[in-house]
Structures are given as C-alpha cells and as structure tokens.
Design a protein around this motif. Structure first.
Motif, PDB file in Angstrom:
ATOM      1  N   CYS A   1       0.829  -1.216   0.000  1.00 28.24           N
ATOM      2  CA  CYS A   1       0.000   0.000   0.000  1.00 28.24           C
ATOM      3  C   CYS A   1       0.857   1.258   0.000  1.00 28.24           C
TER       4      CYS A   1
ATOM      5  N   THR B   1       1.171   3.987  -3.128  1.00 32.63           N
ATOM      6  CA  THR B   1       0.789   5.380  -2.835  1.00 32.63           C
ATOM      7  C   THR B   1       1.869   6.342  -3.302  1.00 32.63           C
TER       8      THR B   1
ATOM      9  N   VAL C   1      -5.800   7.606  -1.881  1.00 35.39           N
ATOM     10  CA  VAL C   1      -6.514   6.793  -0.886  1.00 35.39           C
ATOM     11  C   VAL C   1      -7.048   5.515  -1.518  1.00 35.39           C
ATOM     12  N   GLY C   2      -7.665   5.650  -2.691  1.00 34.70           N
ATOM     13  CA  GLY C   2      -8.208   4.485  -3.364  1.00 34.70           C
ATOM     14  C   GLY C   2      -7.144   3.500  -3.787  1.00 34.70           C
TER      15      GLY C   2
ATOM     16  N   ALA D   1      -4.196   3.056  -2.373  1.00 35.76           N
ATOM     17  CA  ALA D   1      -3.685   2.389  -1.173  1.00 35.76           C
ATOM     18  C   ALA D   1      -4.674   1.363  -0.643  1.00 35.76           C
ATOM     19  N   ALA D   2      -5.976   1.612  -0.852  1.00 37.02           N
ATOM     20  CA  ALA D   2      -7.000   0.700  -0.319  1.00 37.02           C
ATOM     21  C   ALA D   2      -7.125  -0.574  -1.143  1.00 37.02           C
TER      22      ALA D   2
ATOM     23  N   ALA E   1      -5.227  -3.732   0.074  1.00 37.66           N
ATOM     24  CA  ALA E   1      -5.756  -4.182   1.361  1.00 37.66           C
ATOM     25  C   ALA E   1      -7.121  -4.833   1.194  1.00 37.66           C
ATOM     26  N   VAL E   2      -7.983  -4.223   0.385  1.00 37.70           N
ATOM     27  CA  VAL E   2      -9.313  -4.787   0.143  1.00 37.70           C
ATOM     28  C   VAL E   2      -9.200  -6.125  -0.575  1.00 37.70           C
TER      29      VAL E   2
ATOM     30  N   ALA F   1     -13.410  -1.825  -5.226  1.00 35.88           N
ATOM     31  CA  ALA F   1     -12.513  -0.748  -4.788  1.00 35.88           C
ATOM     32  C   ALA F   1     -12.039   0.081  -5.965  1.00 35.88           C
TER      33      ALA F   1
ATOM     34  N   THR G   1     -12.898   4.027  -6.508  1.00 35.20           N
ATOM     35  CA  THR G   1     -11.809   4.992  -6.716  1.00 35.20           C
ATOM     36  C   THR G   1     -12.037   5.819  -7.977  1.00 35.20           C
TER      37      THR G   1
END
Length: 285
Positions: free
Chosen positions: A52, A56, A80-81, A83-84, A87-88, A100, A104
């Motif tokens: 992540c 980023t 933000v999207g 990086a997510a 993880a998602v 996700a 984004t």
C-alpha cells in the motif's frame, strides 16, 4: 597505474552503457529485498502495508509527472483508493478489488468535476488510467499473498520479475545490445537483452514453481516466458510514457533506480498474469 586507469575507464564505459549507477542500484536492490522478505515471512499484514505504501508513493509520482503535461488529477482520492485496493483485495478477494477500483474511479472523477470544464475528458481519462495502472495490479499482488502458502507464491512472482531485469541487463551489457528492441521508445533495450530475460526467467520460475509450489517444470517455464514478456512490455510502456512527458525518471527516491514507479513498472504489468498462472498451475489447497 596504467592497469588501474584502464580498469577505471572500462568500469565507466560499462556504467554508461548500462545507463545506471550500478553500485547504488545493487545496494538499493538489497535493501528493497529485505523490506519485502522480512514482513512477507513474518507479519503478513505488514507486507500488505508495504504494498500500500509503495503504490501510494508511485501514484504521487505518476500524478506529478502527468501534471507536467497539463493534466489535472485529484491526487487525494486517487491516493486513498490506490492504497486501499491491495488491502481490500487481501481481505475480500477479486470482487472486493473490482469494487474498490470502481469506487476509486467514481470518487476521483467526481472530485475532478468540481474544477473547470476545460480538458475535463482528458483529465478524467488520466485519473482512470492512474487507478487502473497502479492500484488494480497491486491488488493482484496482494491476492497472491492470501493463500496459506502465499509468501511462496509472492517469491515465485517477484523473483521471476527480478530475473527479467537481471537477465536483460546482463545479456544486454555483455553483448553490447547491437539489435535494438524498440529504439524510438527505449534505446537501451535490445533483443539480446530480451533473450537473456527469457532464459533467466525460465530458470528462476521453473525452480520456484517446482520446488516450493510442487508444480511441473513446464508450468514454471510457461510462467517464466510470460513474465519476461509482460515485464518487458511494462518497462517499455513506462519508457514511452516518460518520453511523451519529457522526463528521464519518475522520481529520485531510489539512487541508481530513479523513482518508485521506475521499479514498479514491470512488476505492476506482471502481477495480474503471474496471479492467473500461479493460481492455475498451483491451486490453493
């Protein structure tokens, strides 16, 4: 003194021919390997955090570069999207990754609509490109981590991707790279280097698939050939993008390498193909 001077000149010639500061590149490469291996085999969520963080920074470099050619991209929701997404993907799988990505794209596009309508379509397209180019493939890298033997899968993927760079670099320098692969895009790329990438990738992939993942040697060879091709395409793709923008590197964070995106270009392009083939050849138990 004559011998020392000749050796020094030969080193400089090879350094210029290689196009990078080799000692710095090796040191940074070792540090990056430790940053990857230690969390991957100890605290797996920390490895996802490394992914992540890397994407980023890569997204920041990409947006900054595209702004040089006039594109206005909403960095905050995009970062933000991006990086997510890994993880998602790690927590929910492919369906979560797709959702996700869609979220984004929607938020980044809506954010851009708040500005003037000049160059709106091209700016929106640039935002979608950044999300799909960086965040989406990073999600596939995280998906490789999810099974119980996830670290072995990630090692097979990353070791083969690194083998492409090492094999291509070594073969290109030793052969002189006389037959250019794409001279208008990347003058340093040669067919000799590509051949070296294929050979080394096949060897590394065959070993890493047959030994820890219990796949057939031919399956490792297929993975090696596929990664050599996708890594080369990813490298050439970013070279074309940098040439269009008019920059040499995406950043200067990594001495001897450039920016984060200058290291992630081939890896990101390779991640979806590696996930597909590794999952097919060595289904999670």
């Amino acid at each position: 003194m004559t011998g020392v001077g000749h050796a020094t000149r030969e080193l400089e010639v090879r350094r210029v021919r290689a196009g990078r500061d080799l000692p710095a590149a090796i040191i940074v490469g070792i540090v990056l390997a430790l940053i990857i291996i230690v969390p991957l085999f100890t605290v797996r969520p920390l490895w996802i955090a490394v992914i992540c963080a890397a994407v980023t920074v890569g997204e920041f470099e990409m947006v900054r570069a595209l702004r040089l050619c006039g594109r206005r991209i909403a960095l905050a929701p995009l970062a933000v999207g991006t990086a997510a997404m890994p993880a998602v993907a790690y927590l929910t799988g492919t369906s979560g990754l797709v959702l996700a990505l869609a979220a984004t794209v929607v938020v980044t596009t809506a954010w851009r609509l708040a500005y003037s309508d000049q160059h709106l379509l091209t700016d929106m397209a640039a935002g979608v490109f950044c999300a799909a180019y960086i965040g989406l493939p990073a999600g596939f890298a995280a998906l490789l981590t999810s099974p119980p033997d996830g670290p072995r899968r990630v090692v097979a993927f990353l070791a083969t991707a690194a083998a492409s760079d090492i094999g291509g670099y070594t073969a290109g320098v030793l052969s002189g790279g006389r037959h250019k692969l794409a001279p208008t895009v990347s003058p340093g790329k040669s067919w000799e280097g590509f051949a070296g990438s294929v050979v080394v990738c096949v060897i590394v992939a065959s070993v890493s698939m047959a030994w820890p993942l219990h796949a057939a040697l031919w399956q490792g060879a297929v993975l090696g050939i596929a990664i050599a091709c996708t890594a080369t395409v990813g490298d050439l793709g970013e070279s074309l993008l940098k040439r269009d923008i008019g920059i040499k590197d995406m950043g200067n964070l990594l001495p001897g390498h450039g920016g984060i995106m200058d290291r992630l270009d081939s890896v990101l392009c390779t991640a979806p193909v590696a996930w597909l083939l590794i999952t097919a050849f060595a289904p999670p138990s």
